[in-house]
Design an enzyme around this catalytic site. Structure first.
Site, short mmCIF file in Angstrom:
data_model
loop_
_atom_site.label_atom_id
_atom_site.label_comp_id
_atom_site.label_asym_id
_atom_site.label_seq_id
_atom_site.Cartn_x
_atom_site.Cartn_y
_atom_site.Cartn_z
N ASP A 13 0.86 -1.18 0.00
CA ASP A 13 0.00 0.00 0.00
C ASP A 13 0.90 1.24 0.00
O ASP A 13 1.41 1.63 -1.06
CB ASP A 13 -0.88 -0.12 1.25
CG ASP A 13 -1.92 0.96 1.39
OD1 ASP A 13 -2.35 1.51 0.38
OD2 ASP A 13 -2.33 1.25 2.53
N PHE A 53 -10.24 0.13 0.83
CA PHE A 53 -9.79 -0.68 1.96
C PHE A 53 -10.37 -2.08 1.81
O PHE A 53 -11.58 -2.28 1.81
CB PHE A 53 -10.22 -0.07 3.30
CG PHE A 53 -9.54 -0.76 4.44
CD1 PHE A 53 -8.23 -0.44 4.78
CD2 PHE A 53 -10.19 -1.76 5.15
CE1 PHE A 53 -7.57 -1.10 5.81
CE2 PHE A 53 -9.54 -2.42 6.19
CZ PHE A 53 -8.24 -2.09 6.52
N ASP A 103 -7.77 -8.05 7.12
CA ASP A 103 -8.76 -7.78 8.16
C ASP A 103 -9.20 -6.33 8.20
O ASP A 103 -8.57 -5.45 7.61
CB ASP A 103 -8.17 -8.11 9.53
CG ASP A 103 -7.17 -7.04 9.99
OD1 ASP A 103 -6.27 -6.70 9.19
OD2 ASP A 103 -7.31 -6.52 11.10
N ARG A 115 -10.84 -11.97 8.01
CA ARG A 115 -9.67 -12.68 7.44
C ARG A 115 -10.07 -14.01 6.81
O ARG A 115 -9.40 -14.52 5.93
CB ARG A 115 -8.63 -12.95 8.53
CG ARG A 115 -7.98 -11.70 9.12
CD ARG A 115 -6.76 -12.11 9.95
NE ARG A 115 -6.26 -11.04 10.79
CZ ARG A 115 -5.41 -10.08 10.39
NH1 ARG A 115 -4.97 -10.08 9.17
NH2 ARG A 115 -5.02 -9.14 11.23
#
Ligand code: 5GP
Ligand code: MG
Length: 175
Positions: A103, A152, A159, A165
């Site tokens: 990221d 996101f 998570d 997850r």
């Protein structure tokens, strides 16, 4: 985060499986006679690592480090904390870092810098996902599964506050 109705699928399990197979072919071509150490960055990578290594049919070792640049929630703190460091020597070994998603690049750049100082025979990076729009530190990625938009993402190991997850797809959370 209460209900799964706020999740929108970005990458379905079958697409992820196809990408992992392609990455496994590329890694096999480059590492099959090198007995590499694959170093995964916990926790997010655990599902990808498990699927990837089961498609690598040659001698290799698997290690994990646990790094954290996120506090709770979605914001990076910009500072990398070593929660669990490396427990094996990598000097003169072929090292492949395995990451779930790059990221800002801060986490993986930190690990790559650390490993480079340990003088491995070679050092490369494999990531399931690359989110280039958010990069703050330059990172060279050698194997990429998907380039993803600035959302996101959760599922397949990723998570939000330790939830999601276990989901087989990769989804984004509605704002
Ligand atoms: P970076 O240091 O590159 O900003 O972030 C790397 C780590 O942040 C990744 O290994 C991952 O654990 C987490 N991260 C980055 N983007 C996302 C995202 O979209 N969703 C989730 N759940 N984690 C992310
Ligand atoms: Mg990660």
């Amino acid at each position: 985060m209460d209900s799964e109705s706020r999740l929108h699928t970005l990458l379905a399990g079958a697409e992820i499986e196809a990408a992992v197979s392609r990455l496994a072919e590329e890694v096999t071509r480059d590492y099959q006679d090198k007995r590499p150490i694959l170093i995964g960055i916990l926790k997010g990578v655990f599902v990808f690592m498990a699927d990837l290594v089961r498609q690598l049919d040659f001698p290799l070792e698997v290690e994990f480090v646990r790094l954290s640049s996120y506090g709770s929630g979605r914001q990076t703190s910009g500072r990398v904390e070593v929660v669990q460091g490396l427990s094996c020597p990598v000097k003169e070994r072929h090292v492949l870092v395995v990451e779930d998603i790059v990221d800002t690049g801060i986490t993986v750049a930190f690990l790559i810098d650390y490993l480079r100082n340990e003088e491995p025979a070679s050092l490369k990076l494999c990531t399931l996902m690359d989110k280039p729009s958010r990069r703050r530190v330059p990172v060279t990625i050698d194997y990429t599964g998907f380039t993803v938009p600035d959302k996101f993402l959760v599922g397949y190991g990723l998570d939000c506050d330790e939830q999601y997850r276990n989901l087989p797809d990769i989804s984004f959370l509605e704002d």
